[in-house]
Design an enzyme around this catalytic site. Structure first.
Site, PDB file in Angstrom:
ATOM      1  N   THR A 145      36.108  36.206  54.923  1.00 42.10           N
ATOM      2  CA  THR A 145      36.140  37.318  53.972  1.00 42.10           C
ATOM      3  C   THR A 145      37.549  37.914  53.947  1.00 42.10           C
ATOM      4  OG1 THR A 145      34.953  39.308  53.231  1.00 42.10           O
ATOM      5  CG2 THR A 145      35.341  39.104  55.601  1.00 42.10           C
ATOM      6  N   ASN A 146      37.716  39.103  53.363  1.00 43.35           N
ATOM      7  CA  ASN A 146      39.032  39.730  53.292  1.00 43.35           C
ATOM      8  C   ASN A 146      38.913  41.240  53.521  1.00 43.35           C
ATOM      9  OD1 ASN A 146      38.613  41.079  50.638  1.00 43.35           O
ATOM     10  ND2 ASN A 146      38.451  38.956  49.937  1.00 43.35           N
ATOM     11  N   ASP A 147      40.035  41.939  53.426  1.00 37.25           N
ATOM     12  CA  ASP A 147      40.101  43.355  53.796  1.00 37.25           C
ATOM     13  C   ASP A 147      39.645  44.341  52.722  1.00 37.25           C
ATOM     14  OD1 ASP A 147      40.981  43.192  56.395  1.00 37.25           O
ATOM     15  OD2 ASP A 147      43.101  43.088  55.832  1.00 37.25           O
ATOM     16  N   SER A 148      39.151  43.864  51.600  1.00 42.24           N
ATOM     17  CA  SER A 148      38.772  44.796  50.528  1.00 42.24           C
ATOM     18  C   SER A 148      37.681  45.759  51.000  1.00 42.24           C
ATOM     19  CB  SER A 148      38.274  44.007  49.315  1.00 42.24           C
ATOM     20  OG  SER A 148      37.779  44.909  48.342  1.00 42.24           O
ATOM     21  N   ALA A 160      37.824  41.702  45.151  1.00 47.77           N
ATOM     22  CA  ALA A 160      38.743  40.736  45.750  1.00 47.77           C
ATOM     23  C   ALA A 160      37.934  39.472  46.024  1.00 47.77           C
ATOM     24  CB  ALA A 160      39.335  41.296  47.039  1.00 47.77           C
TER      25      ALA A 160
END
Ligand code: C5P
Length: 224
Positions: free
Chosen positions: A29-32, A96
């Site tokens: 996943t990512n930091d959004s 994102a």
């Protein structure tokens, strides 16, 4: 924004990061945080719109009056968005979305074996690009571009490639901009170039300015 300004409009907002499964217990996943998209959804309700928020996992509370459609992966998000596309007049893609996903999702937990493990990733569909190619003249599509360099150039390239009406560019390397925080520093672009360069603002103020611009543009297009 002005109450009632978006009355009778259906707004579809995407927010958060997507979760791309590797196996039953692991994912990419990512930091959004989802903050920008949630703020847009909240402000659109205040302006009188019927708002659906398609969101990846987020710790945020769902704003009152917003219909939440929770999703995990980019493929889930694509399906949820396309199913609601024709009924929506304003589509805002603040999510994102992961560019790639694991080529295979293991049915069982991947076991520790050799000293190295190579993951094969495959490209996810670009949801915004699909929306851009499907959109009708009564629909208004807004994309986001988070960049670390050459913001104007990259944002304009995305706007054209994805056939958006507006794109919100933010330089995520700048203080007070981008992932996680409560503020953002953004620029709005249309097909002709830069429309507005805003100072550091709360994500709610950015949402209000964006929706006011969208409402102005839609009114102008409708000849009001
Ligand atoms: O190309 P990039 O991912 O930076 O473009 C950002 C914009 O495109 C955002 O509005 C994002 O929500 C959207 N996007 C999408 N589907 C993807 C990747 C990005 O809708 N697979």
């Amino acid at each position: 924004g002005e109450p009632g300004r978006l009355a009778g409009k259906r707004v579809l907002v995407t927010a958060g990061g997507t979760v791309e499964r590797l196996d039953p217990v692991r994912y990419l996943t990512n930091d959004s945080s989802g903050k920008m998209g949630y703020a847009i959804a909240e402000e659109a309700v205040r302006m009188g719109a019927a708002v659906t928020l398609v969101s990846g996992p987020s710790a945020l509370a769902v704003p009152a009056g917003v219909t939440l459609v929770p999703v995990q992966s980019a493929l889930d998000m694509r399906e949820a968005v396309l199913a609601r596309l024709t009924e929506s007049q304003i589509i805002i893609k603040a999510a994102a979305v992961a560019d790639y996903r694991p080529a295979v999702v293991a049915e069982q937990k991947i076991k520790k074996k050799s000293d190295s493990l190579t993951l094969e990733l495959i490209k996810n569909p670009d949801i915004l690009q699909e929306i851009g190619s499907l959109k009708t003249k009564n629909q208004f599509v807004i994309g986001f571009a988070a960049e670390t360099e050459a913001l104007d150039e990259h944002a304009m390239d995305k706007l054209k490639r994805k056939n958006c009406d507006l794109i919100v560019g933010n330089d995520v390397s700048q203080e007070g901009a981008g992932f996680g925080g409560d503020t953002n520093v953004v620029r709005f672009y249309d097909q002709n170039g830069l429309v507005q360069a805003l100072p550091i603002l709360s994500k709610w103020d950015v949402a209000r300015k964006l929706l006011e611009l969208a409402a102005d543009r839609m009114a102008a297009a409708a000849g009001e």
